[in-house]
Design a protein around this motif. Sequence first.
Motif, PDB file in Angstrom:
ATOM      1  N   PRO A   1       0.802  -1.231   0.000  1.00  0.00           N
ATOM      2  CA  PRO A   1       0.000   0.000   0.000  1.00  0.00           C
ATOM      3  C   PRO A   1       0.834   1.281   0.000  1.00  0.00           C
ATOM      4  CG  PRO A   1      -0.819  -1.560   1.634  1.00  0.00           C
ATOM      5  CD  PRO A   1       0.499  -2.080   1.157  1.00  0.00           C
ATOM      6  N   VAL A   2       2.061   1.204   0.520  1.00  0.00           N
ATOM      7  CA  VAL A   2       2.894   2.417   0.586  1.00  0.00           C
ATOM      8  C   VAL A   2       4.102   2.315  -0.345  1.00  0.00           C
ATOM      9  CG1 VAL A   2       2.151   3.068   2.887  1.00  0.00           C
ATOM     10  CG2 VAL A   2       4.100   1.516   2.629  1.00  0.00           C
TER      11      VAL A   2
ATOM     12  N   ALA B   1       9.316   3.702   5.394  1.00  0.00           N
ATOM     13  CA  ALA B   1       7.926   3.776   4.947  1.00  0.00           C
ATOM     14  C   ALA B   1       7.146   2.551   5.398  1.00  0.00           C
ATOM     15  CB  ALA B   1       7.877   3.906   3.428  1.00  0.00           C
ATOM     16  N   CYS B   2       7.797   1.400   5.365  1.00  0.00           N
ATOM     17  CA  CYS B   2       7.163   0.160   5.809  1.00  0.00           C
ATOM     18  C   CYS B   2       6.814   0.245   7.288  1.00  0.00           C
ATOM     19  CB  CYS B   2       8.088  -1.016   5.534  1.00  0.00           C
ATOM     20  SG  CYS B   2       7.478  -2.607   6.126  1.00  0.00           S
TER      21      CYS B   2
ATOM     22  N   GLN C   1      -4.196   1.097   8.966  1.00  0.00           N
ATOM     23  CA  GLN C   1      -4.136   0.444   7.656  1.00  0.00           C
ATOM     24  C   GLN C   1      -3.073  -0.658   7.623  1.00  0.00           C
ATOM     25  OE1 GLN C   1      -4.156   3.793   8.122  1.00  0.00           O
ATOM     26  NE2 GLN C   1      -6.306   4.100   7.523  1.00  0.00           N
ATOM     27  N   GLY C   2      -2.111  -0.582   8.525  1.00  0.00           N
ATOM     28  CA  GLY C   2      -1.067  -1.598   8.565  1.00  0.00           C
ATOM     29  C   GLY C   2      -1.439  -2.836   9.356  1.00  0.00           C
ATOM     30  N   ALA C   3      -2.650  -2.862   9.898  1.00  0.00           N
ATOM     31  CA  ALA C   3      -3.060  -3.982  10.747  1.00  0.00           C
ATOM     32  C   ALA C   3      -3.066  -5.308   9.992  1.00  0.00           C
ATOM     33  CB  ALA C   3      -4.441  -3.708  11.335  1.00  0.00           C
TER      34      ALA C   3
ATOM     35  N   CYS D   1       3.361  -9.587   5.573  1.00  0.00           N
ATOM     36  CA  CYS D   1       3.572  -8.600   4.513  1.00  0.00           C
ATOM     37  C   CYS D   1       2.721  -8.910   3.284  1.00  0.00           C
ATOM     38  CB  CYS D   1       5.051  -8.578   4.145  1.00  0.00           C
ATOM     39  SG  CYS D   1       5.449  -7.618   2.677  1.00  0.00           S
ATOM     40  N   ILE D   2       1.900  -7.935   2.885  1.00  0.00           N
ATOM     41  CA  ILE D   2       1.017  -8.132   1.737  1.00  0.00           C
ATOM     42  C   ILE D   2       1.817  -8.422   0.469  1.00  0.00           C
ATOM     43  CG2 ILE D   2      -0.658  -6.993   0.230  1.00  0.00           C
ATOM     44  CD1 ILE D   2      -1.666  -5.468   2.676  1.00  0.00           C
TER      45      ILE D   2
END
Length: 231
Positions: free
Chosen positions: A170-171, A184-185, A193-195, A202-203
């Motif tokens: 996402p980032v 950034a991670c 949003q990082g939940a 990791c997506i």
Amino acid sequence: MVANDPHALTDDRYGQLDAALVPYGLMIYGGIHPRRVPVPEYDSGTLILIGTAPAFWDRFRAAPEGRDQAPDPVDRYSLRVLSSIARKHQAQAVKFPFDGPPYAPFIAWALASGRAFTSPSQMLVHDEVGMLISYRGALHFDETFTIPPPKYQHSPCKTCATRPCLSACPVHALVDEGPYKLAACHDHLDTAQGAECMASGCIARRACPLSDGAGRPPAQTAHHMRYFHRP
């Protein structure tokens, strides 16, 4: 990596070792004959790289280290299990990625095995477990015994049309040819949003088509994310 090495022993040392790892949720991630494929630290014998298999988390959680609430349970489990297997199978040395500094050159060994490659994001991708790659140790044997040839002659990333490892984050912390945007991670993981990454891993790593082969449950990836993102 060289199955027809004329100096290789004819016994099934590789198969026996692989079978011995199964009850512990581990598997062979690759092998190297340093005499044929030069690597740091060794120049002969057989080097076997070991990592987590789909059954790893269940086996670990049932072990003492998975229940005792003491620090570094996965590392302690790996140390106990692989040290015991090394003794039983007459390995001359056992190396761990968490033992250092100085740390053993697992990335160099992984690439030399022909079963791990540098992804477009510069993260390692394995031919069976994708970007959910998790080396737990390596065993070195004085003997040269037969190991299967790699599955791929070239990186599977070269024929990956969508390259989701670059687009899923996402980032956009993982970018083509790197570098990995670590700050950034971590900043993203501190937000609501990082939940998903914290709970399921990791997506971007999960988006790799080969990562399905890892069979990794969310609890396992959440454990690693907590260690990655701890203060």
